[in-house]
Design a protein around this motif. Sequence first.
Motif, PDB file in Angstrom:
ATOM      1  N   ALA A 112     -37.864  44.669  52.942  1.00 31.97           N
ATOM      2  CA  ALA A 112     -37.489  44.724  54.358  1.00 31.97           C
ATOM      3  C   ALA A 112     -38.392  43.802  55.162  1.00 31.97           C
ATOM      4  O   ALA A 112     -39.508  43.469  54.742  1.00 31.97           O
ATOM      5  CB  ALA A 112     -37.590  46.147  54.888  1.00 31.97           C
ATOM      6  N   LEU A 113     -37.889  43.388  56.306  1.00 26.53           N
ATOM      7  CA  LEU A 113     -38.667  42.570  57.226  1.00 26.53           C
ATOM      8  C   LEU A 113     -39.093  43.450  58.399  1.00 26.53           C
ATOM      9  O   LEU A 113     -38.244  44.007  59.105  1.00 26.53           O
ATOM     10  CB  LEU A 113     -37.841  41.384  57.725  1.00 26.53           C
ATOM     11  N   TYR A 114     -40.399  43.570  58.588  1.00 27.76           N
ATOM     12  CA  TYR A 114     -40.939  44.378  59.678  1.00 27.76           C
ATOM     13  C   TYR A 114     -41.263  43.458  60.847  1.00 27.76           C
ATOM     14  O   TYR A 114     -42.046  42.510  60.714  1.00 27.76           O
ATOM     15  CB  TYR A 114     -42.176  45.141  59.204  1.00 27.76           C
ATOM     16  N   VAL A 115     -40.641  43.751  61.985  1.00 27.17           N
ATOM     17  CA  VAL A 115     -40.755  42.889  63.160  1.00 27.17           C
ATOM     18  C   VAL A 115     -41.463  43.649  64.272  1.00 27.17           C
ATOM     19  O   VAL A 115     -41.487  44.887  64.291  1.00 27.17           O
ATOM     20  CB  VAL A 115     -39.366  42.427  63.640  1.00 27.17           C
ATOM     21  N   PRO A 116     -42.077  42.942  65.232  1.00 20.17           N
ATOM     22  CA  PRO A 116     -42.693  43.627  66.376  1.00 20.17           C
ATOM     23  C   PRO A 116     -41.686  44.537  67.067  1.00 20.17           C
ATOM     24  O   PRO A 116     -40.504  44.189  67.188  1.00 20.17           O
ATOM     25  CB  PRO A 116     -43.137  42.468  67.280  1.00 20.17           C
ATOM     26  N   PRO A 117     -42.100  45.716  67.523  1.00 16.81           N
ATOM     27  CA  PRO A 117     -41.159  46.658  68.140  1.00 16.81           C
ATOM     28  C   PRO A 117     -40.549  46.152  69.440  1.00 16.81           C
ATOM     29  O   PRO A 117     -39.462  46.573  69.822  1.00 16.81           O
ATOM     30  CB  PRO A 117     -42.005  47.907  68.370  1.00 16.81           C
ATOM     31  N   ASP A 118     -41.235  45.258  70.137  1.00 11.81           N
ATOM     32  CA  ASP A 118     -40.727  44.684  71.376  1.00 11.81           C
ATOM     33  C   ASP A 118     -39.763  43.542  71.031  1.00 11.81           C
ATOM     34  O   ASP A 118     -40.158  42.546  70.435  1.00 11.81           O
ATOM     35  CB  ASP A 118     -41.899  44.159  72.215  1.00 11.81           C
ATOM     36  N   LEU A 133     -37.807  38.608  68.270  1.00 10.34           N
ATOM     37  CA  LEU A 133     -36.884  37.514  67.993  1.00 10.34           C
ATOM     38  C   LEU A 133     -37.598  36.188  67.734  1.00 10.34           C
ATOM     39  O   LEU A 133     -37.352  35.547  66.697  1.00 10.34           O
ATOM     40  CB  LEU A 133     -35.872  37.390  69.132  1.00 10.34           C
ATOM     41  N   PRO A 134     -38.504  35.732  68.613  1.00 10.91           N
ATOM     42  CA  PRO A 134     -39.200  34.480  68.301  1.00 10.91           C
ATOM     43  C   PRO A 134     -40.112  34.601  67.092  1.00 10.91           C
ATOM     44  O   PRO A 134     -40.288  33.621  66.349  1.00 10.91           O
ATOM     45  CB  PRO A 134     -39.996  34.182  69.577  1.00 10.91           C
ATOM     46  N   ALA A 135     -40.693  35.789  66.866  1.00  7.96           N
ATOM     47  CA  ALA A 135     -41.542  35.972  65.693  1.00  7.96           C
ATOM     48  C   ALA A 135     -40.725  35.856  64.415  1.00  7.96           C
ATOM     49  O   ALA A 135     -41.160  35.244  63.429  1.00  7.96           O
ATOM     50  CB  ALA A 135     -42.238  37.331  65.757  1.00  7.96           C
ATOM     51  N   LEU A 136     -39.529  36.410  64.415  1.00  3.63           N
ATOM     52  CA  LEU A 136     -38.672  36.329  63.244  1.00  3.63           C
ATOM     53  C   LEU A 136     -38.203  34.901  63.013  1.00  3.63           C
ATOM     54  O   LEU A 136     -38.152  34.414  61.872  1.00  3.63           O
ATOM     55  CB  LEU A 136     -37.477  37.261  63.426  1.00  3.63           C
ATOM     56  N   ARG A 137     -37.871  34.213  64.087  1.00  2.80           N
ATOM     57  CA  ARG A 137     -37.471  32.810  63.955  1.00  2.80           C
ATOM     58  C   ARG A 137     -38.608  31.981  63.363  1.00  2.80           C
ATOM     59  O   ARG A 137     -38.385  31.149  62.473  1.00  2.80           O
ATOM     60  CB  ARG A 137     -37.069  32.255  65.322  1.00  2.80           C
ATOM     61  N   ALA A 138     -39.832  32.214  63.826  1.00  6.47           N
ATOM     62  CA  ALA A 138     -40.986  31.490  63.295  1.00  6.47           C
ATOM     63  C   ALA A 138     -41.188  31.810  61.817  1.00  6.47           C
ATOM     64  O   ALA A 138     -41.511  30.923  61.012  1.00  6.47           O
ATOM     65  CB  ALA A 138     -42.239  31.840  64.094  1.00  6.47           C
ATOM     66  N   PHE A 139     -40.993  33.072  61.439  1.00 10.16           N
ATOM     67  CA  PHE A 139     -41.133  33.467  60.041  1.00 10.16           C
ATOM     68  C   PHE A 139     -40.096  32.753  59.164  1.00 10.16           C
ATOM     69  O   PHE A 139     -40.418  32.242  58.084  1.00 10.16           O
ATOM     70  CB  PHE A 139     -40.974  34.981  59.913  1.00 10.16           C
ATOM     71  N   LEU A 140     -38.852  32.700  59.632  1.00 11.16           N
ATOM     72  CA  LEU A 140     -37.812  32.039  58.863  1.00 11.16           C
ATOM     73  C   LEU A 140     -38.071  30.546  58.737  1.00 11.16           C
ATOM     74  O   LEU A 140     -37.883  29.960  57.662  1.00 11.16           O
ATOM     75  CB  LEU A 140     -36.450  32.288  59.511  1.00 11.16           C
ATOM     76  N   ARG A 141     -38.507  29.920  59.826  1.00 14.25           N
ATOM     77  CA  ARG A 141     -38.821  28.485  59.780  1.00 14.25           C
ATOM     78  C   ARG A 141     -39.929  28.190  58.781  1.00 14.25           C
ATOM     79  O   ARG A 141     -39.856  27.234  58.002  1.00 14.25           O
ATOM     80  CB  ARG A 141     -39.219  27.976  61.167  1.00 14.25           C
ATOM     81  N   GLU A 142     -40.976  28.998  58.810  1.00 13.45           N
ATOM     82  CA  GLU A 142     -42.096  28.755  57.904  1.00 13.45           C
ATOM     83  C   GLU A 142     -41.690  29.014  56.457  1.00 13.45           C
ATOM     84  O   GLU A 142     -42.077  28.266  55.550  1.00 13.45           O
ATOM     85  CB  GLU A 142     -43.287  29.632  58.278  1.00 13.45           C
ATOM     86  N   ALA A 158     -48.909  47.158  65.934  1.00 15.33           N
ATOM     87  CA  ALA A 158     -49.008  46.335  64.729  1.00 15.33           C
ATOM     88  C   ALA A 158     -49.103  44.864  65.116  1.00 15.33           C
ATOM     89  O   ALA A 158     -48.858  44.479  66.266  1.00 15.33           O
ATOM     90  CB  ALA A 158     -47.800  46.569  63.836  1.00 15.33           C
ATOM     91  N   ARG A 159     -49.461  44.035  64.151  1.00 17.29           N
ATOM     92  CA  ARG A 159     -49.598  42.605  64.414  1.00 17.29           C
ATOM     93  C   ARG A 159     -48.266  42.032  64.909  1.00 17.29           C
ATOM     94  O   ARG A 159     -47.192  42.585  64.647  1.00 17.29           O
ATOM     95  CB  ARG A 159     -50.035  41.881  63.153  1.00 17.29           C
ATOM     96  N   ARG A 160     -48.341  40.923  65.626  1.00 14.53           N
ATOM     97  CA  ARG A 160     -47.154  40.364  66.270  1.00 14.53           C
ATOM     98  C   ARG A 160     -46.302  39.535  65.321  1.00 14.53           C
ATOM     99  O   ARG A 160     -45.174  39.193  65.657  1.00 14.53           O
ATOM    100  CB  ARG A 160     -47.581  39.501  67.456  1.00 14.53           C
ATOM    101  N   SER A 161     -46.809  39.197  64.157  1.00  8.38           N
ATOM    102  CA  SER A 161     -46.029  38.409  63.216  1.00  8.38           C
ATOM    103  C   SER A 161     -45.127  39.304  62.378  1.00  8.38           C
ATOM    104  O   SER A 161     -45.226  40.536  62.415  1.00  8.38           O
ATOM    105  CB  SER A 161     -46.957  37.596  62.305  1.00  8.38           C
ATOM    106  N   VAL A 162     -44.227  38.691  61.632  1.00  4.06           N
ATOM    107  CA  VAL A 162     -43.286  39.409  60.787  1.00  4.06           C
ATOM    108  C   VAL A 162     -43.871  39.585  59.393  1.00  4.06           C
ATOM    109  O   VAL A 162     -44.519  38.684  58.859  1.00  4.06           O
ATOM    110  CB  VAL A 162     -41.949  38.647  60.707  1.00  4.06           C
ATOM    111  N   ILE A 163     -43.641  40.744  58.805  1.00  2.00           N
ATOM    112  CA  ILE A 163     -44.125  41.035  57.461  1.00  2.00           C
ATOM    113  C   ILE A 163     -42.939  41.369  56.566  1.00  2.00           C
ATOM    114  O   ILE A 163     -42.076  42.177  56.940  1.00  2.00           O
ATOM    115  CB  ILE A 163     -45.111  42.221  57.456  1.00  2.00           C
ATOM    116  N   TYR A 164     -42.882  40.730  55.396  1.00  3.66           N
ATOM    117  CA  TYR A 164     -41.853  41.029  54.414  1.00  3.66           C
ATOM    118  C   TYR A 164     -42.458  41.960  53.377  1.00  3.66           C
ATOM    119  O   TYR A 164     -43.367  41.587  52.644  1.00  3.66           O
ATOM    120  CB  TYR A 164     -41.369  39.733  53.760  1.00  3.66           C
ATOM    121  N   ARG A 165     -41.974  43.194  53.335  1.00  5.55           N
ATOM    122  CA  ARG A 165     -42.569  44.196  52.451  1.00  5.55           C
ATOM    123  C   ARG A 165     -41.504  45.172  51.968  1.00  5.55           C
ATOM    124  O   ARG A 165     -40.682  45.633  52.739  1.00  5.55           O
ATOM    125  CB  ARG A 165     -43.674  44.966  53.191  1.00  5.55           C
ATOM    126  N   ASP A 166     -41.561  45.456  50.664  1.00  2.00           N
ATOM    127  CA  ASP A 166     -40.656  46.448  50.066  1.00  2.00           C
ATOM    128  C   ASP A 166     -39.182  46.148  50.376  1.00  2.00           C
ATOM    129  O   ASP A 166     -38.382  47.057  50.652  1.00  2.00           O
ATOM    130  CB  ASP A 166     -41.004  47.857  50.547  1.00  2.00           C
TER     131      ASP A 166
END
Length: 236
Positions: free
Chosen positions: A106-112, A117-126, A96-104
Amino acid sequence: MPDRLELPGEPPVTVILRRSARARRLSLRVSRLDGRVTLSMPRGVSEAAAMAFAREKAGWLRGHLARQLEPAFAVAGTALPFEGREVALRAAEPGARRSVIYRDGALYVPPDEARALPALRAFLRESARIRLTAASDRFAARLGRGYSQIALRDTRSRWGSCSSDGRLMYSWRLIMAPPAVLEYVAAHEVAHLAHMDHSRAFWRVVEDLFPDHAAQRGWLRTEGNALHRWRFELTG
């Protein structure tokens, strides 16, 4: 002079000594992020005086440290506060894409985890930037004042600030707080565009922009510290 001292007792406490030309008195600070204890010292104060001060405050220090929350890592399988609600973190499908998706809800994060962690931090900052910019624009328009810039940081000691040149700074962790708390902080900092102090006139502006804000201020005092326990980087 050593750069730290050990405060005897149970448990022992390591105190980092920091000379400061601006310090006018001895003062202790406990980091909300890692529990580090720092003793700021004016120049000319002896190590013996610093140790005596630390011993005098030993009960306060240990009590404060005991209330520190254990760090929590924002990884799949946990629930992270987002806009005041506990939101499940779920691993996205491999590939899946490397960014975080907010859906239904829940927050879907990269499996790695190294990417999650940095993707989620970037999502929260934005997300914080979007919400805080909208709130700042709205309150500034009501006040009839403009600001020069919005900056986001991960600050330990304050949720926001306003400089004399109209630069607003906010902690991006406010996106984890209830929306009304984020709105109050924005109103508070925008009010500083009119009054660069905490005078009665300043608080009248805050009350006009955000009436009945006592609950939001109380939330920050009692619950705000918990937002700093979340880690968005791997350690070790």
